[in-house]
Design an enzyme around this catalytic site. Structure first.
Site, PDB file in Angstrom:
ATOM      1  N   LYS A 187       0.840  -1.200   0.000  1.00  0.00           N
ATOM      2  CA  LYS A 187       0.000   0.000   0.000  1.00  0.00           C
ATOM      3  C   LYS A 187       0.881   1.259   0.000  1.00  0.00           C
ATOM      4  CE  LYS A 187      -3.793  -2.486   2.261  1.00  0.00           C
ATOM      5  NZ  LYS A 187      -4.637  -2.619   3.484  1.00  0.00           N
TER       6      LYS A 187
ATOM      7  N   HIS B  94      -1.635  -5.502   1.418  1.00  0.00           N
ATOM      8  CA  HIS B  94      -2.865  -6.271   1.166  1.00  0.00           C
ATOM      9  C   HIS B  94      -2.498  -7.655   0.644  1.00  0.00           C
ATOM     10  CE1 HIS B  94      -6.546  -7.668  -0.808  1.00  0.00           C
ATOM     11  NE2 HIS B  94      -5.777  -7.931  -1.846  1.00  0.00           N
TER      12      HIS B  94
ATOM     13  N   THR C 158      -5.347  -8.131  10.362  1.00  0.00           N
ATOM     14  CA  THR C 158      -5.751  -6.853   9.738  1.00  0.00           C
ATOM     15  C   THR C 158      -5.357  -5.655  10.605  1.00  0.00           C
ATOM     16  OG1 THR C 158      -7.621  -7.997   8.743  1.00  0.00           O
ATOM     17  CG2 THR C 158      -7.709  -5.584   8.780  1.00  0.00           C
TER      18      THR C 158
HETATM   19  P1  GTP Z   1      -6.565  -6.315   2.977  1.00  0.00           P
HETATM   20  O1  GTP Z   1      -5.471  -7.322   2.779  1.00  0.00           O
HETATM   21  O2  GTP Z   1      -6.126  -4.897   2.792  1.00  0.00           O
HETATM   22  O3  GTP Z   1      -7.802  -6.677   2.190  1.00  0.00           O
HETATM   23  O4  GTP Z   1      -6.908  -6.427   4.551  1.00  0.00           O
HETATM   24  P2  GTP Z   1      -7.672  -7.588   5.291  1.00  0.00           P
HETATM   25  O5  GTP Z   1      -8.138  -8.647   4.333  1.00  0.00           O
HETATM   26  O6  GTP Z   1      -6.794  -8.006   6.416  1.00  0.00           O
HETATM   27  O7  GTP Z   1      -8.926  -6.809   5.885  1.00  0.00           O
HETATM   28  P3  GTP Z   1     -10.291  -6.406   5.131  1.00  0.00           P
HETATM   29  O8  GTP Z   1     -10.323  -6.940   3.756  1.00  0.00           O
HETATM   30  O9  GTP Z   1     -11.399  -6.730   6.063  1.00  0.00           O
HETATM   31  O10 GTP Z   1     -10.159  -4.815   5.094  1.00  0.00           O
HETATM   32  C1  GTP Z   1      -9.467  -4.173   4.032  1.00  0.00           C
HETATM   33  C2  GTP Z   1      -8.690  -2.996   4.585  1.00  0.00           C
HETATM   34  O11 GTP Z   1      -9.625  -2.035   5.099  1.00  0.00           O
HETATM   35  C3  GTP Z   1      -7.801  -3.318   5.793  1.00  0.00           C
HETATM   36  O12 GTP Z   1      -6.530  -3.788   5.428  1.00  0.00           O
HETATM   37  C4  GTP Z   1      -7.694  -1.969   6.466  1.00  0.00           C
HETATM   38  O13 GTP Z   1      -6.718  -1.130   5.824  1.00  0.00           O
HETATM   39  C5  GTP Z   1      -9.080  -1.385   6.210  1.00  0.00           C
HETATM   40  N1  GTP Z   1      -9.952  -1.652   7.354  1.00  0.00           N
HETATM   41  C6  GTP Z   1     -10.565  -2.821   7.683  1.00  0.00           C
HETATM   42  N2  GTP Z   1     -11.295  -2.697   8.792  1.00  0.00           N
HETATM   43  C7  GTP Z   1     -11.140  -1.398   9.178  1.00  0.00           C
HETATM   44  C8  GTP Z   1     -11.652  -0.639  10.271  1.00  0.00           C
HETATM   45  O14 GTP Z   1     -12.390  -1.127  11.124  1.00  0.00           O
HETATM   46  N3  GTP Z   1     -11.256   0.677  10.313  1.00  0.00           N
HETATM   47  C9  GTP Z   1     -10.439   1.236   9.396  1.00  0.00           C
HETATM   48  N4  GTP Z   1     -10.102   2.524   9.514  1.00  0.00           N
HETATM   49  N5  GTP Z   1      -9.940   0.541   8.363  1.00  0.00           N
HETATM   50  C10 GTP Z   1     -10.282  -0.740   8.259  1.00  0.00           C
HETATM   51 MG    MG Z   2      -9.168  -8.172   2.601  1.00  0.00          MG
END
Ligand code: GTP
Ligand code: MG
Length: 148
Positions: free
Chosen positions: A9, A115, A91
């Protein structure tokens, strides 16, 4: 073999973590099959995170992803989707174990550096979205030293 989509990112790029992150996947034994630095448009970031469009943090997430260039990659190997997520860590960096990328290099959920696809199906969709031109076709000579 299984493939996953990994994206460094904008904060990871700005903080000079590209080499460190690539090195962790390489040293594990995964094969790099696609790699490019790119700045994505808002509509593209919205498409990538479409599953999260109803979440309250979605607008902030999109702003974050378009705030600077990202490094898009395809990595290949046995169980690379699940193992890639383990290398990345939870996450929320407050809960990511030390030794994981987020555990070692991040503090806040909205600046969590990297990600990784969450399933083989997401990986397939994300690779098609980010690499419509296709990816490299090469085999590592190290294969028998990594796989039994
Ligand atoms: P990615 O690999 O980026 O997809 O992350 P993930 O699979 O571990 O988590 P998810 O797909 O649920 O969320 C995608 C992205 O959204 C996360 O990596 C965070 O940057 C952001 N995100 C998720 N949950 C939250 C939250 O509760 N608050 C905030 N500010 N950002 C969030
Ligand atoms: Mg994700």
């Amino acid at each position: 073999m299984e493939q996953t989509f990994i994206m460094i990112k904008p904060d990871g790029v700005q903080r000079g973590l590209v080499g460190e992150i690539i090195s962790r996947f390489e040293k594990k034994g995964f094969y790099l099959k696609g790699l490019k630095l790119m700045a994505v448009e808002r509509s593209f970031a919205e498409k990538h995170y479409a599953d999260l469009s109803s979440k309250p943090f979605f607008p902030g997430l999109v702003e974050y992803i378009i705030s600077g260039p990202v490094v898009a990659m395809v990595w290949e190997g046995k169980n690379v989707v699940v193992t890639g997520r383990k290398i990345i860590g939870a996450t929320n960096p407050a809960e990511s174990a030390p030794g994981t990328i987020r555990g070692d290099f991040a503090i806040e959920i909205g600046r969590n550096v990297i990600h990784g696809s969450d399933s083989i199906e997401s990986a397939r969709k994300e690779i098609a979205l980010w690499f419509p031109e296709g990816i490299a076709n090469w085999e590592s000579n190290l294969h028998p030293w990594i796989y039994e």
